[in-house]
Design an enzyme around this catalytic site. Structure first.
Site, mmCIF file in Angstrom:
data_model
loop_
_atom_site.group_PDB
_atom_site.id
_atom_site.type_symbol
_atom_site.label_atom_id
_atom_site.label_comp_id
_atom_site.label_asym_id
_atom_site.label_seq_id
_atom_site.Cartn_x
_atom_site.Cartn_y
_atom_site.Cartn_z
ATOM 1 N N GLY A 103 34.720 -10.108 42.512
ATOM 2 C CA GLY A 103 35.776 -9.374 41.807
ATOM 3 C C GLY A 103 35.596 -9.392 40.300
ATOM 4 N N LEU A 104 34.401 -9.758 39.829
ATOM 5 C CA LEU A 104 34.180 -9.863 38.385
ATOM 6 C C LEU A 104 33.288 -8.730 37.844
ATOM 7 C CD1 LEU A 104 33.744 -13.742 38.077
ATOM 8 C CD2 LEU A 104 35.804 -12.379 37.695
ATOM 9 N N GLY A 105 33.060 -7.726 38.662
ATOM 10 C CA GLY A 105 32.292 -6.566 38.192
ATOM 11 C C GLY A 105 30.788 -6.800 38.219
ATOM 12 N N ALA A 108 28.556 -3.616 38.852
ATOM 13 C CA ALA A 108 28.540 -2.661 37.729
ATOM 14 C C ALA A 108 27.732 -3.228 36.564
ATOM 15 C CB ALA A 108 29.968 -2.340 37.278
ATOM 16 N N ALA A 109 27.839 -4.550 36.339
ATOM 17 C CA ALA A 109 27.079 -5.170 35.247
ATOM 18 C C ALA A 109 25.585 -5.084 35.527
ATOM 19 C CB ALA A 109 27.519 -6.621 35.057
ATOM 20 N N ASP A 150 35.292 -0.553 36.787
ATOM 21 C CA ASP A 150 34.251 -1.567 36.564
ATOM 22 C C ASP A 150 33.154 -1.037 35.650
ATOM 23 O OD1 ASP A 150 35.668 -3.103 38.283
ATOM 24 O OD2 ASP A 150 33.987 -3.603 39.587
HETATM 25 O O1 PMV Z 1 34.813 -4.693 41.556
HETATM 26 P P1 PMV Z 1 35.969 -5.497 41.981
HETATM 27 O O2 PMV Z 1 35.744 -6.146 43.263
HETATM 28 O O3 PMV Z 1 36.443 -6.300 40.872
HETATM 29 O O4 PMV Z 1 37.225 -4.528 42.288
HETATM 30 C C1 PMV Z 1 37.248 -3.209 41.996
HETATM 31 C C2 PMV Z 1 38.642 -2.760 41.722
HETATM 32 C C3 PMV Z 1 39.264 -1.891 42.794
HETATM 33 O O5 PMV Z 1 40.422 -1.313 42.181
HETATM 34 C C4 PMV Z 1 39.688 -2.709 43.988
HETATM 35 C C5 PMV Z 1 38.323 -0.770 43.260
HETATM 36 C C6 PMV Z 1 38.030 0.295 42.224
HETATM 37 O O6 PMV Z 1 37.138 1.125 42.511
HETATM 38 O O7 PMV Z 1 38.677 0.358 41.162
#
Ligand code: PMV
Length: 319
Positions: A103-105, A108-109, A150
């Site tokens: 859940g910390l991105g 994407a990083a 993200d």
């Molecule tokens: O990337 P995560 O696991 O921190 O979570 C993404 C955030 C969500 O709102 C759950 C999904 C999104 O696409 O914004």
């Protein structure tokens, strides 16, 4: 570095969602905070032969990448294609301090780091919009249909509000501390998003109420952040947490860390990111209180914890 030396680096950092995860997928706003102490670095070098990846001491071909890191392959592909380079003749090494699927991105990083390293390797340019689109293309492999939060937050330098694809920096009226506690339980963001979708489809009335509540709490949080009112921001986070649990993304390991943080004096505490495991975020009003919360979460089986100071913004932004 440039292509002449045959080696180029790119890096990006983690992010924590203060509030608005999941509801952001339905077009509502969300607030994210950069976590610059956790970083991912990609290094691209010239090599002949099929594209290969250096990860955790192994050298892997693109079709050997484990599913959990498959987005790296996609990030490399889209970036090489964007600069007209063949999908070959490069080695991409990755070093990351961001726990994956927490859940910390992390994904994407990784995408940002790889894309930036390839950009430098190619000696090309990218606008912010082009960069965002490339990261989103890689993120679709990880998330299915990412909101773009993200992709934006892992490049942001300040707290941001993300709404319907647009981003703006946020004012912070007083210092505050976020404590991130990692349950060690690895969930899939796309599964968590599907779970919320399942709830909303099965209970449309209640689902809409909960998403609206999350949107309202996010608006409230934006104002309280600007006012530096940690005391009233905390309960907003608590209410968002309860809504996320009702939407179906809670977990026993999350409950344990939330209880420990509350008992340890957190001003507010919630799931951060997709949920179903991953991390919780607790709010503190001093560095000492944050350290106590970090300790309390470790005692309650957090596999890791990090303290993030949110610094006040100067000047006109702060209200
Ligand atoms: O990337 P995560 O696991 O921190 O979570 C993404 C955030 C969500 O709102 C759950 C999904 C999104 O696409 O914004």
């Amino acid at each position: 570095m440039s292509a002449e030396s045959g080696v180029a680096l790119g890096e990006a950092h983690a992010k924590a969602i203060l509030i608005g995860e999941h509801s952001v997928v339905y077009g509502h706003p969300a607030i994210a905070i950069p976590v610059t102490s956790l970083r991912t670095v990609a290094r691209v070098s010239a090599e002949t032969g099929p594209i290969r990846f250096g990860i955790d001491g192994s050298i892997l071909a693109i079709d050997e990448l484990p599913a959990r890191i498959a987005p790296i392959g996609e990030a490399a592909r889209v970036a090489l294609r964007a600069f007209g380079l063949p999908e070959a003749d490069v080695l991409i090494r990755l070093r990351t301090g961001i726990p994956p699927a927490a859940g910390l991105g992390g994904s994407a990083a990784v995408a940002h780091a790889v894309i930036e390293a390839v950009r430098r390797f190619a000696g090309g340019e990218l606008t912010e919009a082009e960069r965002f689109e490339l990261v989103q293309a890689a993120e679709r492999v990880a998330h299915g249909n990412p909101s773009g939060l993200d992709a934006t937050a892992t490049r942001a330098r300040t707290p941001i509000l993300f709404h319907a694809g647009a981003t703006r920096p946020l004012a912070v009226g007083a210092p505050m501390w976020l404590v991130l506690g990692d349950t060690g339980v690895r969930g899939s963001t796309s599964d968590a998003v599907a779970r919320v979708r399942g709830f909303v489809d099965a209970h449309p009335g209640r689902g809409a109420e909960l998403l609206d509540l999350l949107a309202r709490m996010t608006g409230e949080a934006e104002r309280l952040l600007a006012a530096g009112d940690v005391g009233r921001l905390g309960p907003c986070l608590d209410r968002a947490h309860d809504a996320l649990v009702e939407l179906g993304v809670g977990h026993d390991a999350i409950d344990e860390l939330v209880a420990a943080a509350r008992a340890g004096g957190a001003r507010g505490v919630k799931i951060t990111g997709a949920g179903c495991g991953g991390c919780v975020l607790a709010l503190a009003d001093s560095a000492a209180a944050a350290e106590r919360l970090s300790h309390a979460m470790t005692e309650a089986n957090a596999v890791a914890s990090w303290v993030v100071e949110v610094e006040p913004t100067a000047g006109e932004g702060a209200r």
